[in-house]
Design a protein around this motif. Structure first.
Motif, PDB file in Angstrom:
ATOM      1  N   UNK A 226       0.827  -1.211   0.000  1.00  0.00           N
ATOM      2  CA  UNK A 226       0.000   0.000   0.000  1.00  0.00           C
ATOM      3  C   UNK A 226       0.861   1.260   0.000  1.00  0.00           C
ATOM      4  N   UNK A 227       0.590   2.160  -0.933  1.00  0.00           N
ATOM      5  CA  UNK A 227       1.279   3.435  -0.978  1.00  0.00           C
ATOM      6  C   UNK A 227       2.611   3.410  -1.683  1.00  0.00           C
ATOM      7  N   UNK A 228       3.067   2.217  -2.132  1.00  0.00           N
ATOM      8  CA  UNK A 228       4.378   2.137  -2.768  1.00  0.00           C
ATOM      9  C   UNK A 228       4.286   1.885  -4.258  1.00  0.00           C
ATOM     10  N   UNK A 229       3.166   1.327  -4.697  1.00  0.00           N
ATOM     11  CA  UNK A 229       3.045   0.979  -6.113  1.00  0.00           C
ATOM     12  C   UNK A 229       3.765  -0.299  -6.471  1.00  0.00           C
ATOM     13  N   UNK A 230       4.392  -0.964  -5.494  1.00  0.00           N
ATOM     14  CA  UNK A 230       5.111  -2.203  -5.755  1.00  0.00           C
ATOM     15  C   UNK A 230       4.128  -3.350  -5.942  1.00  0.00           C
ATOM     16  N   UNK A 231       4.337  -4.151  -6.963  1.00  0.00           N
ATOM     17  CA  UNK A 231       3.444  -5.269  -7.240  1.00  0.00           C
ATOM     18  C   UNK A 231       4.253  -6.544  -7.437  1.00  0.00           C
ATOM     19  N   UNK A 232       3.535  -7.675  -7.410  1.00  0.00           N
ATOM     20  CA  UNK A 232       4.161  -8.948  -7.719  1.00  0.00           C
ATOM     21  C   UNK A 232       4.853  -9.576  -6.529  1.00  0.00           C
ATOM     22  N   UNK A 233       5.655 -10.589  -6.827  1.00  0.00           N
ATOM     23  CA  UNK A 233       6.347 -11.360  -5.807  1.00  0.00           C
ATOM     24  C   UNK A 233       7.766 -10.832  -5.619  1.00  0.00           C
ATOM     25  N   UNK A 234       8.300 -11.046  -4.425  1.00  0.00           N
ATOM     26  CA  UNK A 234       9.717 -10.734  -4.223  1.00  0.00           C
ATOM     27  C   UNK A 234      10.582 -11.801  -4.878  1.00  0.00           C
ATOM     28  N   UNK A 235      10.105 -13.032  -4.916  1.00  0.00           N
ATOM     29  CA  UNK A 235      10.854 -14.127  -5.507  1.00  0.00           C
ATOM     30  C   UNK A 235      10.791 -15.362  -4.631  1.00  0.00           C
ATOM     31  N   UNK A 236      11.712 -16.285  -4.839  1.00  0.00           N
ATOM     32  CA  UNK A 236      11.766 -17.528  -4.091  1.00  0.00           C
ATOM     33  C   UNK A 236      13.192 -17.809  -3.648  1.00  0.00           C
ATOM     34  N   UNK A 237      13.325 -18.684  -2.662  1.00  0.00           N
ATOM     35  CA  UNK A 237      14.623 -18.987  -2.055  1.00  0.00           C
ATOM     36  C   UNK A 237      14.833 -20.503  -2.059  1.00  0.00           C
ATOM     37  N   UNK A 238      16.017 -20.922  -2.525  1.00  0.00           N
ATOM     38  CA  UNK A 238      16.359 -22.341  -2.563  1.00  0.00           C
ATOM     39  C   UNK A 238      17.715 -22.547  -1.889  1.00  0.00           C
ATOM     40  N   UNK A 239      17.913 -23.703  -1.273  1.00  0.00           N
ATOM     41  CA  UNK A 239      19.204 -23.994  -0.690  1.00  0.00           C
ATOM     42  C   UNK A 239      19.467 -25.476  -0.595  1.00  0.00           C
ATOM     43  N   UNK A 240      20.724 -25.861  -0.761  1.00  0.00           N
ATOM     44  CA  UNK A 240      21.158 -27.250  -0.661  1.00  0.00           C
ATOM     45  C   UNK A 240      22.477 -27.286   0.102  1.00  0.00           C
ATOM     46  N   UNK A 241      22.572 -28.185   1.067  1.00  0.00           N
ATOM     47  CA  UNK A 241      23.802 -28.311   1.857  1.00  0.00           C
ATOM     48  C   UNK A 241      24.144 -29.777   2.054  1.00  0.00           C
TER      49      UNK A 241
END
Length: 356
Positions: A226-241
């Motif tokens: 709200x109030x920023x105009x930002x839309x969509x997803x930030x993304x996704x996170x993957x990890x392997x150890x």
């Protein structure tokens, strides 16, 4: 950065294996137990910064006071809680002195069914993927969680309001699933509606070898802010150890990715680290190659050539050694280099830790 005792458990310094191991039991009766524990940490760090001189400071390094308890619900199930609070040991009489911040706080139940909890604690990708490689006293390698924090999310949003189930270990296999929930009435919510993430991980252990994989859809950041105009997803996170322990030596490798929703903003991390217990402490080090695409501005914004349309890569490494003064106290020296423009973030630190 987490300041916890690590591979001394595999190094043979068992008394220093964890702060909880030396907790003082203040009540233990009729199936109910209450423990008090904590630590005091001070460090002198000397760190370079982009466009400025190297700066030194004597500061607190995560001093914590904690309480935990458990009680027997029935023959199979135990209810428990944990609450940790941080304070500044270096300037306890200043405006930021005293117990001034929370750390991990949660409650749950565990038994033959596994472990279910709700509250605030470190992310699963942190515990299973990042920490085995580089969970040092002061200087750590960078990771995908740090990339997210520099972009759209606070640590409060990443670690709080969490619900998780973790299975028991079955023939070496263990899994975990959970969510971070942000209601539309919460001030840290980055959107104007209820949001919830989904994260999951699996770990397999056979003998001295283990491998773990974690996924997080970061759904608590999805939508329209709200109030920023930002839309969509930030993304996704993957990890392997993957890690292997032999006698007093532990070797760990990881591959980690922040798969950004923005175009050309992905960041990949490939690292290897080792820790060896020499009897009176640990010696440890790690190397990491970081590959950041051209629009990963949250990550490379400290560089003078950020935004030039080019991809960026970095070679990070850190080294450290601890020395056990007693079963409750140790000191350490660390050095880190991050391959940034102007040696930004490079530095050395010497510190001391007392745990109870």
């Amino acid at each position: 950065m987490k300041k916890t005792l690590l591979a001394t458990a595999i190094a043979g310094a068992v008394a220093l294996a964890s702060t909880s191991a030396s907790a003082a039991t203040v009540y233990n009766q009729d199936g109910t137990k209450l423990d008090l524990y904590g630590n005091l940490q001070l460090v002198y760090a000397y760190t370079d910064s982009l466009g400025g001189d190297a700066d030194g400071e004597l500061t607190d390094n995560g001093s914590t006071l904690g309480v935990k308890g458990e009680h027997k619900i029935n023959d199979d199930i135990v209810g428990y809680f944990k609450a940790e609070f941080e304070f500044n040991a270096d300037e306890s009489k200043g405006s930021n002195g005293g117990v001034n911040d929370g750390d991990q706080t949660y409650l749950g139940a565990k038994g033959s069914f596994g472990d279910a909890r709700i509250g605030s604690w470190d992310q699963l990708v942190d515990d299973w993927v990042q920490d085995p490689l580089s969970n040092n006293e002061y200087f750590d390698l960078s990771d995908s969680s740090g990339q997210i924090l520099k972009g759209d999310g606070s640590s409060q949003t990443r670690e709080g309001n969490k619900l998780q189930y973790m299975s028991p270990v079955m023939s070496g296999m263990q899994f975990a699933v959970g969510t971070n929930f942000e209601g539309d009435a919460e001030s840290e919510n980055v959107t104007d509606s209820n949001q919830a993430s989904f994260f999951a991980g699996g770990k397999y252990t056979v003998g001295a070898f283990s491998i773990a994989a974690v996924y997080d859809d970061l759904g608590q950041f999805d939508g329209t802010a709200e109030g920023t105009g930002s839309t969509g997803d930030i993304g996704e996170q993957y990890g392997l150890n993957a890690q292997y322990t032999v006698d007093a030596l532990r070797i760990s490798v990881k591959a980690e990715r922040f798969d950004a929703d923005d175009e050309d903003a992905d960041v990949d991390y490939y690292g290897i680290g080792a820790r060896y217990g020499y009897g009176m402490g640990d010696v440890y080090g790690a190397y990491q190659y970081v590959d950041a695409e051209s629009n990963a501005y949250q990550y490379i914004s400290a560089d003078s050539d950020a935004g030039d349309g080019s991809d960026h890569s970095y070679n990070e490494f850190n080294l450290g050694v601890t020395y056990n003064i007693s079963s409750a106290m140790y000191t350490y020296i660390e050095y880190a280099q991050y391959d940034r423009d102007g040696d930004d973030g490079d530095g050395a630190a010497v510190g001391i830790y007392y745990g109870f």
